[in-house]
Design a protein around this motif. Structure first.
Motif, PDB file in Angstrom:
ATOM      1  N   GLN A 126       0.815  -1.212   0.000  1.00  0.00           N
ATOM      2  CA  GLN A 126       0.000   0.000   0.000  1.00  0.00           C
ATOM      3  C   GLN A 126       0.851   1.266   0.000  1.00  0.00           C
ATOM      4  O   GLN A 126       0.425   2.299  -0.484  1.00  0.00           O
ATOM      5  N   GLN A 127       2.066   1.181   0.531  1.00  0.00           N
ATOM      6  CA  GLN A 127       2.938   2.348   0.616  1.00  0.00           C
ATOM      7  C   GLN A 127       3.710   2.614  -0.682  1.00  0.00           C
ATOM      8  O   GLN A 127       4.365   3.634  -0.807  1.00  0.00           O
ATOM      9  N   ARG A 133       2.488   0.405  -7.530  1.00  0.00           N
ATOM     10  CA  ARG A 133       1.500  -0.490  -6.927  1.00  0.00           C
ATOM     11  C   ARG A 133       0.556  -1.052  -7.992  1.00  0.00           C
ATOM     12  O   ARG A 133       0.228  -2.236  -7.968  1.00  0.00           O
ATOM     13  N   MET A 134       0.123  -0.222  -8.942  1.00  0.00           N
ATOM     14  CA  MET A 134      -0.781  -0.709  -9.985  1.00  0.00           C
ATOM     15  C   MET A 134      -0.130  -1.817 -10.803  1.00  0.00           C
ATOM     16  O   MET A 134      -0.722  -2.880 -10.999  1.00  0.00           O
ATOM     17  N   VAL A 135       1.082  -1.573 -11.270  1.00  0.00           N
ATOM     18  CA  VAL A 135       1.769  -2.573 -12.100  1.00  0.00           C
ATOM     19  C   VAL A 135       2.062  -3.823 -11.283  1.00  0.00           C
ATOM     20  O   VAL A 135       1.838  -4.947 -11.739  1.00  0.00           O
ATOM     21  N   PHE A 136       2.543  -3.647 -10.060  1.00  0.00           N
ATOM     22  CA  PHE A 136       2.864  -4.790  -9.197  1.00  0.00           C
ATOM     23  C   PHE A 136       1.623  -5.659  -8.991  1.00  0.00           C
ATOM     24  O   PHE A 136       1.676  -6.881  -9.166  1.00  0.00           O
ATOM     25  N   ARG A 166      11.132  -1.768 -10.211  1.00  0.00           N
ATOM     26  CA  ARG A 166      11.311  -0.787  -9.139  1.00  0.00           C
ATOM     27  C   ARG A 166      10.415  -1.099  -7.941  1.00  0.00           C
ATOM     28  O   ARG A 166      10.823  -0.925  -6.791  1.00  0.00           O
ATOM     29  N   ALA A 167       9.196  -1.533  -8.208  1.00  0.00           N
ATOM     30  CA  ALA A 167       8.291  -1.899  -7.115  1.00  0.00           C
ATOM     31  C   ALA A 167       8.891  -3.038  -6.293  1.00  0.00           C
ATOM     32  O   ALA A 167       8.898  -2.993  -5.066  1.00  0.00           O
ATOM     33  N   LYS A 168       9.412  -4.045  -6.982  1.00  0.00           N
ATOM     34  CA  LYS A 168      10.026  -5.171  -6.285  1.00  0.00           C
ATOM     35  C   LYS A 168      11.238  -4.711  -5.486  1.00  0.00           C
ATOM     36  O   LYS A 168      11.465  -5.166  -4.358  1.00  0.00           O
TER      37      LYS A 168
END
Length: 184
Positions: A126-127, A133-136, A166-168
């Motif tokens: 959520q952070q 967050r959308m792509v992940f 980048r999210a990962k």
């Protein structure tokens, strides 16, 4: 599809309040979880949850009893979350000003068998910045390809891959930091 669900859907098509309440009760836990995955906080998730249910009840007559009803409903909730995020964010691809530092624990033994809870992982997801967050979520939880994500979010396929990476990286860094704190 079982007969009870079919009857329940038909009640909702007829705008039967009791049928709507029953369907709401049945779907709420799953659909609320989706909203929490996509939105930054509980308040935003609550708003999407409510709006998506309104859309579901308005469009339920469009469900043709082909394929999973739950899958059909999930698409409504995911699409509503994405729409809210699109409206909130004028430009989808935004560079984070500060470079992301990721110092993953190379040796898994360093974690001493300590894990983080599902709730802690959800908090970290959520952070993430909205675009990450959308792509992940689309890639990890909805099992969509980068090509499908790129089309849905109107971005380049390479951008989708970059945002996922980048999210990962951000998640890895935050989780590793949390694990370090637990070990200390």
């Amino acid at each position: 599809m079982d007969k009870e669900l079919r009857v329940l859907i038909q009640k909702c098509v007829e705008r039967n309040r009791e049928g709507q309440r029953e369907l709401y009760t049945l779907l709420s836990p799953i659909m609320y979880g989706i909203c929490l995955k996509y939105m930054k906080n509980k308040t935003e998730a609550d708003d999407v949850f409510q709006d998506a249910f309104i859309i579901l009840f308005q469009k339920i007559d469009q469900y043709k009893f082909k394929g999973s009803f739950e899958g059909w409903a999930k698409r409504i909730f995911v699409n509503e979350a994405l729409e809210v995020l699109r409206k909130k964010q004028r430009q989808l691809y935004v560079e984070i000003e500060n470079s992301i530092e990721s110092n993953p624990i190379e040796d898994k033994k360093e974690s001493h068998g300590i894990a983080i809870s599902r709730d802690e992982l959800l908090k970290h997801i959520q952070q993430l910045p909205d675009n990450y967050r959308m792509v992940f979520n689309l890639y990890v939880f909805e099992n969509q390809s980068h090509k499908a994500i790129a089309k849905k979010l109107e971005i380049a396929e390479g951008t989708s891959k970059s945002l996922l990476s980048r999210a990962k990286s951000v998640l890895r860094a935050r989780i590793n930091e949390e694990l370090r704190k637990k070990v200390s």
